[in-house]
Motif scaffolding. Sequence first.
Motif, short mmCIF file in Angstrom:
data_model
loop_
_atom_site.label_atom_id
_atom_site.label_comp_id
_atom_site.label_asym_id
_atom_site.label_seq_id
_atom_site.Cartn_x
_atom_site.Cartn_y
_atom_site.Cartn_z
N THR A 63 8.23 2.06 -6.35
CA THR A 63 8.69 3.03 -5.79
C THR A 63 9.14 3.92 -6.56
N LYS A 64 8.86 4.73 -7.39
CA LYS A 64 9.32 5.75 -8.08
C LYS A 64 6.87 6.66 -7.58
N LEU A 65 6.27 6.23 -7.68
CA LEU A 65 5.26 6.20 -7.02
C LEU A 65 5.12 6.62 -5.43
N ILE A 66 5.34 6.12 -4.98
CA ILE A 66 5.89 6.49 -3.24
C ILE A 66 6.70 7.86 -3.13
N ASP A 67 7.97 7.31 -3.60
CA ASP A 67 8.76 8.67 -3.71
C ASP A 67 8.26 10.12 -3.73
N LYS A 68 7.90 9.88 -5.09
CA LYS A 68 6.68 11.03 -5.31
C LYS A 68 5.67 10.88 -4.72
N TYR A 69 4.77 10.55 -3.83
CA TYR A 69 3.42 11.26 -3.22
C TYR A 69 4.23 11.03 -1.75
N THR A 70 5.47 11.32 -1.58
CA THR A 70 5.78 11.00 0.10
C THR A 70 6.04 12.44 -0.30
N ARG A 71 6.64 12.79 -1.34
CA ARG A 71 7.55 14.40 -1.30
C ARG A 71 6.19 15.72 -1.27
N GLN A 72 5.21 15.28 -2.72
CA GLN A 72 4.13 15.89 -2.51
C GLN A 72 3.26 15.94 -1.08
N VAL A 73 2.89 15.07 -0.45
CA VAL A 73 2.32 14.89 1.14
C VAL A 73 3.69 15.98 2.07
N ALA A 74 4.88 15.60 2.41
CA ALA A 74 5.95 16.41 3.05
C ALA A 74 5.75 17.72 2.34
N SER A 75 5.47 18.40 1.08
CA SER A 75 5.39 19.63 0.46
C SER A 75 3.49 21.06 1.35
N LEU A 76 2.82 19.65 1.29
CA LEU A 76 1.32 20.06 1.15
C LEU A 76 0.88 20.94 3.07
N ASP A 77 0.75 22.13 3.23
CA ASP A 77 0.47 22.76 4.52
C ASP A 77 -0.60 22.26 5.51
N GLY A 78 -1.50 21.52 5.00
CA GLY A 78 -2.65 20.75 5.08
C GLY A 78 -3.35 22.27 6.44
N GLU A 91 -2.35 11.29 1.26
CA GLU A 91 -1.46 9.62 2.84
C GLU A 91 -2.48 8.56 1.93
N THR A 92 -3.61 8.66 1.54
CA THR A 92 -3.98 7.30 1.91
C THR A 92 -3.37 6.45 0.61
N ARG A 93 -3.35 6.82 -0.88
CA ARG A 93 -2.62 6.47 -1.75
C ARG A 93 -1.37 6.30 -1.62
N LEU A 94 -0.39 6.43 -0.37
CA LEU A 94 0.15 6.03 0.21
C LEU A 94 0.43 4.85 0.68
N GLU A 95 -0.56 4.62 1.61
CA GLU A 95 -0.51 3.97 2.50
C GLU A 95 -0.59 2.29 1.54
N GLU A 96 -1.49 2.28 0.14
CA GLU A 96 -2.12 0.85 -0.29
C GLU A 96 -1.03 1.06 -1.30
N LEU A 97 0.12 1.58 -1.53
CA LEU A 97 1.38 1.96 -2.05
C LEU A 97 2.72 1.25 -1.24
N ASN A 98 2.81 1.75 0.29
CA ASN A 98 3.43 0.84 0.96
C ASN A 98 3.25 -0.41 1.37
N ARG A 99 1.51 -0.48 1.50
CA ARG A 99 1.37 -2.21 1.78
C ARG A 99 1.61 -2.85 0.24
N ILE A 100 1.25 -2.33 -1.18
CA ILE A 100 1.74 -3.61 -2.11
C ILE A 100 3.70 -3.60 -1.92
N ALA A 101 3.95 -2.97 -1.60
CA ALA A 101 5.49 -2.54 -1.89
C ALA A 101 5.95 -3.80 -1.22
N GLN A 102 5.47 -3.36 0.11
CA GLN A 102 5.51 -4.65 0.85
C GLN A 102 5.39 -5.91 0.60
#
Length: 136
Positions: A63-78, A91-102
């Motif tokens: 849960t903590k990592l999902i929150d952390k990565y979500t904030r980081q992805v939102a702050s990147l301009d790309g 984003e790839t790591r965030l998908e993996e974390l969301n899958r394992i959280a489910q």
Amino acid sequence: MIPKKPKTLYKQLAEDENLDEQLIEDLITFYYRKVRQDMSALAHTRIHIDGLGQFVVKSKAVTKLIDKYTRQVASLDGYSIASYHHKIRLETRLEELNRIAQVIEEEKQVKDNFKKAKNESTKGNLEEPEADNGRS
């Protein structure tokens, strides 16, 4: 327990099993490479390794990592190549974390349903029969 160097361990196992030392080394290397891949890819919520124990994914850490990565992805301009690459990786790591959280949530629901069914079945067995209060 005194730690051993891998080379001495391979040599000892090869002598004990009458196998080639290189074969022993290849088997152990392959096994632990697969374990590392499964652990880093979050392929399973629990991984049991003989002699080492069981490694369990903690839901609070996920849960903590999902929150952390979500904030980081939102702050990147790309807009730059480096930040775009970093964003894709996050984003790839965030998908993996969301899958394992489910998966963790599904396992928790199965466990809760099992406990609920178990408590209901034992609750019925523990209830005392009603007394007739002397009526016949």
